[in-house]
Design an enzyme around this catalytic site. Structure first.
Site, mmCIF file in Angstrom:
data_model
loop_
_atom_site.group_PDB
_atom_site.id
_atom_site.type_symbol
_atom_site.label_atom_id
_atom_site.label_comp_id
_atom_site.label_asym_id
_atom_site.label_seq_id
_atom_site.Cartn_x
_atom_site.Cartn_y
_atom_site.Cartn_z
ATOM 1 N NE ARG A 1 6.987 -1.227 2.576
ATOM 2 C CZ ARG A 1 6.503 -2.400 3.222
ATOM 3 N NH1 ARG A 1 6.298 -3.004 3.499
ATOM 4 N NH2 ARG A 1 8.015 -3.833 3.611
ATOM 5 C CG HIS B 1 5.929 -12.345 7.556
ATOM 6 N ND1 HIS B 1 5.129 -10.721 6.940
ATOM 7 C CD2 HIS B 1 6.114 -12.469 6.639
ATOM 8 C CE1 HIS B 1 5.720 -11.050 5.726
ATOM 9 N NE2 HIS B 1 6.525 -11.897 5.267
HETATM 10 N N1 APR Z 1 -9.001 -2.221 3.705
HETATM 11 C C1 APR Z 1 -7.335 -2.214 2.464
HETATM 12 N N2 APR Z 1 -5.974 -2.413 1.972
HETATM 13 C C2 APR Z 1 -5.925 -0.646 2.595
HETATM 14 C C3 APR Z 1 -6.483 0.072 3.611
HETATM 15 C C4 APR Z 1 -7.908 -0.683 4.235
HETATM 16 N N3 APR Z 1 -8.334 0.423 4.451
HETATM 17 N N4 APR Z 1 -5.552 0.699 3.961
HETATM 18 C C5 APR Z 1 -4.065 0.422 3.638
HETATM 19 N N5 APR Z 1 -4.451 0.042 2.478
HETATM 20 C C6 APR Z 1 -3.423 -0.775 2.010
HETATM 21 C C7 APR Z 1 -2.150 0.282 1.037
HETATM 22 O O1 APR Z 1 -2.724 0.598 -0.299
HETATM 23 C C8 APR Z 1 -1.540 -1.180 1.382
HETATM 24 O O2 APR Z 1 -1.059 -1.369 -0.390
HETATM 25 O O3 APR Z 1 -2.835 -1.608 2.547
HETATM 26 C C9 APR Z 1 -1.651 -2.138 1.954
HETATM 27 C C10 APR Z 1 -0.622 -2.019 2.950
HETATM 28 O O4 APR Z 1 1.104 -1.916 2.672
HETATM 29 P P1 APR Z 1 2.231 -2.313 3.647
HETATM 30 O O5 APR Z 1 1.995 -1.476 4.828
HETATM 31 O O6 APR Z 1 3.279 -2.084 2.652
HETATM 32 O O7 APR Z 1 1.290 -4.128 3.591
HETATM 33 P P2 APR Z 1 1.950 -5.741 3.642
HETATM 34 O O8 APR Z 1 1.731 -5.428 2.045
HETATM 35 O O9 APR Z 1 1.332 -6.397 4.205
HETATM 36 O O10 APR Z 1 3.586 -5.377 3.820
HETATM 37 C C11 APR Z 1 4.413 -6.922 3.541
HETATM 38 O O11 APR Z 1 6.389 -5.822 4.951
HETATM 39 O O12 APR Z 1 7.468 -4.430 6.397
HETATM 40 C C12 APR Z 1 6.774 -5.096 5.917
HETATM 41 O O13 APR Z 1 6.740 -8.024 7.629
HETATM 42 C C13 APR Z 1 6.105 -6.562 6.992
HETATM 43 O O14 APR Z 1 4.498 -8.046 6.755
HETATM 44 C C14 APR Z 1 4.623 -6.584 6.242
HETATM 45 C C15 APR Z 1 5.129 -6.679 4.369
#
Ligand code: APR
Length: 247
Positions: A36, A119
């Site tokens: 996301r 996961h």
């Molecule tokens: N450093 C730290 N955080 C970052 C960076 C960075 N360089 N770039 C982006 N982010 C943050 C974004 O602001 C966001 O809050 O990382 C987060 C990514 O969010 P998601 O893509 O939703 O990842 P996550 O929270 O791990 O998703 C949870 O959703 O689709 C499922 O199974 C999948 O494990 C995943 C779960």
């Protein structure tokens, strides 16, 4: 050194049991897009592809997308300095474990020893019929879906799809850690997916101090976070390690 980093360092140094909780954001600077936000995978691919029912009914189509998103990169992607910093904290006795939502194996690749893969992991595949497990480097992904050498059944990545239960022992171990931790470091997660997103709230309810690293606000920032390090993971972890090592 900002007061926030000093405050976070003091929390970590004085904690009895500190746990890291990571999401896709910690791997962004290794070249893996998040799900996301900016450049998010769910803007390009339909999350339905990762529903277990779709995998069972459209196995070959699902495998094609899984290979494109994950396996074409897998093995070529390396940990970044944020992963290495967590491994260093563990080796110094300042971090008990990592609970990760990520399936990219980068915490292990960086040297972390205790990693709860909430996961699952792309590094393993499992036969849907006889349940035999395989390492990814044993399997030829040019033919999809990959088949079990023992019984000819279809192999599935050992990661949870939407609609699947959290694997054991990762689930039990993660919630046990959450109950015992008095310090949590959240790195790179939106907090939008259950039941993983219950973990930081449970830690907070148990009295843990919550440090959050994220360049953007998440579901946690204004609810459970005590110290918000509003930076990318590699930058924040570098400053945090400097603050921890400064005394
Ligand atoms: N450093 C730290 N955080 C970052 C960076 C960075 N360089 N770039 C982006 N982010 C943050 C974004 O602001 C966001 O809050 O990382 C987060 C990514 O969010 P998601 O893509 O939703 O990842 P996550 O929270 O791990 O998703 C949870 O959703 O689709 C499922 O199974 C999948 O494990 C995943 C779960």
């Amino acid at each position: 050194m900002s007061d926030l980093y000093k405050k976070a360092a003091d929390i970590i140094r004085s904690a009895k049991r500190c746990v890291a909780f990571t999401g896709a954001g910690i791997s962004v600077e290794s070249g893996i897009p998040p799900f996301r936000g900016e450049n998010g995978l769910w803007d390009k691919y339909d999350p339905e592809t990762f529903d277990i029912r779709y995998f069972y009914t459209h196995t070959k189509e699902s495998w094609k997308v899984i290979r494109e998103i994950f396996y074409d990169l897998f093995g070529k992607i390396v940990p970044n300095s944020a992963h290495y910093s967590l491994a260093e904290l563990e080796s110094k006795g300042l971090l008990s474990s990592v609970i990760t939502q990520n399936v990219d194996n980068l915490h292990y690749d960086a040297g972390s020893k205790t990693v709860h893969e909430f996961h699952g992991s792309l590094k393993r595949l499992v036969c849907l019929d006889c349940k035999v497990g395989y390492g990814i480097f044993e399997i030829d992904l040019t033919q999809l879906p990959p088949q079990c050498n023992k019984c000819g059944g279809v192999l599935k990545p050992d990661v949870i799809f939407f609609g699947e239960a959290i694997p054991e022992p990762a689930r039990t171990d993660s919630f046990n850690e959450t109950r015992r931790a008095d310090c949590f470091i959240l790195i790179g997660t939106t907090g939008s997916v259950a039941p993983a997103n219950m973990i930081p709230s449970a830690a907070k309810a148990n009295g843990a101090k919550i440090i959050e690293i994220n360049p953007f606000v998440s579901e946690y920032t204004h609810t459970v976070t005590d110290v918000f390090l509003n930076e990318k993971a590699t930058i924040a972890m570098k400053k945090l390690m400097e603050a921890i090592n400064s005394k």
